[in-house]
Scaffold this motif. Structure first.
Motif, PDB file in Angstrom:
ATOM      1  N   LYS A  24       1.034  -1.670  -0.605  1.00 11.32           N
ATOM      2  CA  LYS A  24       0.090   0.185  -0.080  1.00 11.32           C
ATOM      3  C   LYS A  24       1.225   1.046   0.015  1.00 11.32           C
ATOM      4  O   LYS A  24       0.849   2.103  -1.225  1.00 11.32           O
ATOM      5  CB  LYS A  24      -1.092   0.127   0.809  1.00 11.32           C
ATOM      6  N   ARG A  25       1.840   1.471   0.566  1.00  6.90           N
ATOM      7  CA  ARG A  25       3.011   2.423   0.847  1.00  6.90           C
ATOM      8  C   ARG A  25       3.512   2.865  -0.544  1.00  6.90           C
ATOM      9  O   ARG A  25       3.765   3.748  -1.212  1.00  6.90           O
ATOM     10  CB  ARG A  25       3.880   2.245   2.193  1.00  6.90           C
ATOM     11  N   VAL A  26       4.451   1.489  -1.450  1.00  6.46           N
ATOM     12  CA  VAL A  26       4.494   1.857  -2.237  1.00  6.46           C
ATOM     13  C   VAL A  26       3.736   2.152  -3.179  1.00  6.46           C
ATOM     14  O   VAL A  26       3.628   2.773  -4.106  1.00  6.46           O
ATOM     15  CB  VAL A  26       5.313   0.766  -2.627  1.00  6.46           C
ATOM     16  N   GLU A  27       2.506   1.834  -3.513  1.00 10.20           N
ATOM     17  CA  GLU A  27       1.428   2.288  -3.986  1.00 10.20           C
ATOM     18  C   GLU A  27       1.264   3.513  -4.303  1.00 10.20           C
ATOM     19  O   GLU A  27       0.497   4.273  -5.102  1.00 10.20           O
ATOM     20  CB  GLU A  27       0.615   0.859  -4.312  1.00 10.20           C
ATOM     21  N   GLN A  28       1.199   3.933  -3.228  1.00 10.11           N
ATOM     22  CA  GLN A  28       0.790   5.604  -2.837  1.00 10.11           C
ATOM     23  C   GLN A  28       1.990   6.364  -2.863  1.00 10.11           C
ATOM     24  O   GLN A  28       1.865   7.989  -3.734  1.00 10.11           O
ATOM     25  CB  GLN A  28       0.510   5.644  -1.342  1.00 10.11           C
TER      26      GLN A  28
ATOM     27  N   LEU B 163      -0.529   9.145  11.939  1.00 12.01           N
ATOM     28  CA  LEU B 163       0.256   8.624  11.297  1.00 12.01           C
ATOM     29  C   LEU B 163       0.529   8.363  10.023  1.00 12.01           C
ATOM     30  O   LEU B 163       1.651   8.654   9.198  1.00 12.01           O
ATOM     31  CB  LEU B 163      -0.258   6.576  12.177  1.00 12.01           C
ATOM     32  N   SER B 164      -1.387   8.314   9.162  1.00 12.82           N
ATOM     33  CA  SER B 164      -0.499   8.583   7.527  1.00 12.82           C
ATOM     34  C   SER B 164      -0.237  10.016   7.220  1.00 12.82           C
ATOM     35  O   SER B 164       0.604   9.419   6.667  1.00 12.82           O
ATOM     36  CB  SER B 164      -1.634   8.661   7.376  1.00 12.82           C
TER      37      SER B 164
ATOM     38  N   TRP C 236       2.482  11.994   9.078  1.00 14.03           N
ATOM     39  CA  TRP C 236       3.477  10.889   9.231  1.00 14.03           C
ATOM     40  C   TRP C 236       4.036  10.969   8.376  1.00 14.03           C
ATOM     41  O   TRP C 236       5.307  10.683   7.811  1.00 14.03           O
ATOM     42  CB  TRP C 236       4.173  10.893  10.707  1.00 14.03           C
ATOM     43  N   GLN C 237       3.733   9.543   7.692  1.00  9.32           N
ATOM     44  CA  GLN C 237       4.289   8.357   6.527  1.00  9.32           C
ATOM     45  C   GLN C 237       3.887   8.601   5.221  1.00  9.32           C
ATOM     46  O   GLN C 237       4.790   8.547   4.708  1.00  9.32           O
ATOM     47  CB  GLN C 237       3.316   7.851   6.865  1.00  9.32           C
ATOM     48  N   GLU C 238       3.701  10.985   4.937  1.00  8.96           N
ATOM     49  CA  GLU C 238       4.006  10.686   4.339  1.00  8.96           C
ATOM     50  C   GLU C 238       5.107  11.476   3.989  1.00  8.96           C
ATOM     51  O   GLU C 238       6.116  12.549   2.992  1.00  8.96           O
ATOM     52  CB  GLU C 238       2.675  11.590   3.749  1.00  8.96           C
ATOM     53  N   ARG C 239       6.135  12.107   5.054  1.00  7.99           N
ATOM     54  CA  ARG C 239       6.756  12.978   5.120  1.00  7.99           C
ATOM     55  C   ARG C 239       8.215  12.509   4.757  1.00  7.99           C
ATOM     56  O   ARG C 239       9.049  13.006   3.885  1.00  7.99           O
ATOM     57  CB  ARG C 239       7.206  13.682   7.078  1.00  7.99           C
ATOM     58  N   PRO C 240       9.108  10.850   4.856  1.00  7.56           N
ATOM     59  CA  PRO C 240       9.768  10.398   4.131  1.00  7.56           C
ATOM     60  C   PRO C 240       9.784  10.391   2.648  1.00  7.56           C
ATOM     61  O   PRO C 240      10.231  11.202   1.969  1.00  7.56           O
ATOM     62  CB  PRO C 240      10.202   8.939   4.794  1.00  7.56           C
ATOM     63  N   GLN C 241       8.966  10.378   2.064  1.00  2.71           N
ATOM     64  CA  GLN C 241       8.020  10.639   0.696  1.00  2.71           C
ATOM     65  C   GLN C 241       8.683  11.646  -0.473  1.00  2.71           C
ATOM     66  O   GLN C 241       8.747  11.770  -0.812  1.00  2.71           O
ATOM     67  CB  GLN C 241       6.684   9.707   0.571  1.00  2.71           C
ATOM     68  N   LYS C 242       7.535  12.897   0.997  1.00  2.00           N
ATOM     69  CA  LYS C 242       8.088  14.011   0.478  1.00  2.00           C
ATOM     70  C   LYS C 242       9.143  14.374   0.401  1.00  2.00           C
ATOM     71  O   LYS C 242      10.137  15.298  -1.218  1.00  2.00           O
ATOM     72  CB  LYS C 242       7.627  14.818   1.333  1.00  2.00           C
ATOM     73  N   LEU C 243      10.266  14.448   0.857  1.00  7.58           N
ATOM     74  CA  LEU C 243      12.176  14.564   0.702  1.00  7.58           C
ATOM     75  C   LEU C 243      12.461  13.786  -0.826  1.00  7.58           C
ATOM     76  O   LEU C 243      12.972  14.485  -0.867  1.00  7.58           O
ATOM     77  CB  LEU C 243      12.607  14.227   2.309  1.00  7.58           C
ATOM     78  N   VAL C 244      12.558  12.555  -0.366  1.00  5.79           N
ATOM     79  CA  VAL C 244      12.598  11.557  -1.133  1.00  5.79           C
ATOM     80  C   VAL C 244      11.646  12.243  -2.546  1.00  5.79           C
ATOM     81  O   VAL C 244      13.051  12.455  -4.313  1.00  5.79           O
ATOM     82  CB  VAL C 244      12.119   9.883  -1.616  1.00  5.79           C
TER      83      VAL C 244
END
Length: 404
Positions: free
Chosen positions: A125-129, A351-352, A354-362
């Motif tokens: 789910k995380r990698v699809e998002q 939590l949802s 928060w988990q987007e924060r590393p995605q934004k940086l990359v």
């Protein structure tokens, strides 16, 4: 002595599809000759490269340059990934069992040759998002009437999505799972002739002395004994591989954090454990033979040693990418400060976010790179299947479904 490829049926060994021509002897000899010629060509290219044979002092300098992120340690002269396994090139087909792909069943160059970034996360789910998020951010447009495809859906283990030059792949949980995936993704980079790829791991972790929601970019990965090595028993002997991440890439990612971000982004040392409960000193597992005081003393020691967060994949990720000469970085968000407790208590919606924060940086890093290269706003291949041999494609599917 006749030529090793002579045959009464006069097979054309340069034909693109050996399966459809000649006798069985021709097919066998032709495949063997092609593989040998390809291997000799690669070896010759490597011998002619300036860095192929170097004095010890120069090699040491190369290692230092690699650690600083200025030069890859193991590459072919054109930047493509070099496998540290001489057996692969002699195989009739290399099946990537857990990705449901094969070197002869699929046209891997057409499917993945333009990949520059490989982003790994724990869950499908995380990698699809992330795939949909990066597609929007870089302006990638899919062909009309199509959608993103889970390329590895027939493996039933990992998920993989392709958005232009970005691969988004789930790696599961723990060192064994990410290790299996990395073996096959590194081989995929090799077969697809990908040049100078950059790998990222994004995920969640427990912080030590830092608040939940903090983004941690790992400067080093260490095991539960604070050693920066991955120990792996091979043929009855213990092998130690350095777990090193690219320092320049780490600094570049940190520079992309902005003052407008409503959270902190820091660089720190990451402890990677083989277990979620006892290995991380939790009190809430099925077994616990230590006290709360023992736990706090342990966390205090590792905190004093510079450890800022704990998770379960960075050691294998850092060691295998370093061993392959691939630039890599680990970016995680903390869900809890372990000095204050073991349970994750933040609400689901928090939590949802928060988990987007590393995605934004990359994503910021990828966007900046593509803008510098003039490649933003892309159309094109979205990971659809390019099958070379239907028979081999079916074989790969069957093998992937039955491999444990």
């Amino acid at each position: 002595m006749p030529d090793e490829c002579e045959c009464d049926c006069e097979c054309d060994f340069q034909a693109p599809q050996l399966e459809a021509i000649g006798c069985d002897v021709c097919k066998s000899r032709g495949v063997e000759k092609r593989l040998r010629l390809e291997q000799e060509k690669r070896q010759q290219q490597h011998r002619e490269a300036p860095q192929a044979v170097q004095p010890q002092a120069v090699q040491a300098a190369d290692d230092a340059d690699f650690l600083n992120g200025t030069r890859p340690l193991v590459r072919y002269p054109d930047g493509t990934v070099k496998l540290r396994n001489p057996h692969i090139e002699l195989m009739d087909q290399d099946i990537l069992y857990h990705l449901a792909l094969g070197s002869e069943s699929h046209d891997l160059v057409s499917m993945f040759g333009d990949v520059k970034f490989v982003v790994m996360g724990g869950t499908p789910k995380r990698v699809e998002q992330f795939a949909y998020y990066i597609m929007q951010e870089i302006g990638h447009k899919l062909p009309a009437g199509t959608t993103l495809l889970d390329i590895s859906q027939y493996s039933y283990r990992y998920s993989m999505y392709k958005v232009g030059p970005v691969l988004s792949i789930s790696h599961g949980m723990g060192i064994p799972s990410v290790g299996i995936l990395l073996h096959e993704v590194i081989k995929l980079m090799y077969h697809a002739r990908v040049k100078d790829p950059i790998f990222f791991r994004i995920g969640t972790c427990g912080g030590i002395g830092i608040e939940g929601g903090t983004v941690v970019i790992s400067e080093e990965a260490v095991d539960g004994l604070l050693r920066p090595v991955l120990e792996l028993p091979v043929l009855g002997k213990m092998h130690s591989r350095p777990a090193r991440l690219d320092k320049k890439l780490t600094r570049e990612l940190k520079a992309l954090a902005t003052a407008e971000d409503p959270y902190d982004t820091i660089i720190g040392k990451t402890m990677c454990t083989y277990d979620f409960y006892e290995g991380q000193g939790r009190l809430d597992g099925a077994f616990c033979d230590y006290t709360d005081e023992d736990k706090m003393a342990f966390l205090g020691r590792v905190h004093e040693a510079g450890v800022t967060n704990i998770e379960m994949e960075s050691l294998s990720f850092a060691a295998l990418t370093h061993h392959a000469g691939i630039k890599s970085a680990v970016i995680c968000v903390t869900l809890v400060d372990r000095l204050k407790g073991d349970q994750v208590l933040a609400p689901k919606e928090v939590l949802s976010e928060w988990q987007e924060r590393p995605q934004k940086l990359v994503c910021r890093y990828i966007k900046r790179y593509l803008q510098m290269k003039g490649r933003l706003s892309l159309d094109g291949h979205c990971g659809s299947m390019c099958v070379k041999s239907p028979r081999r494609f079916k074989l790969v599917q069957q093998e992937s479904e039955h491999v444990d």
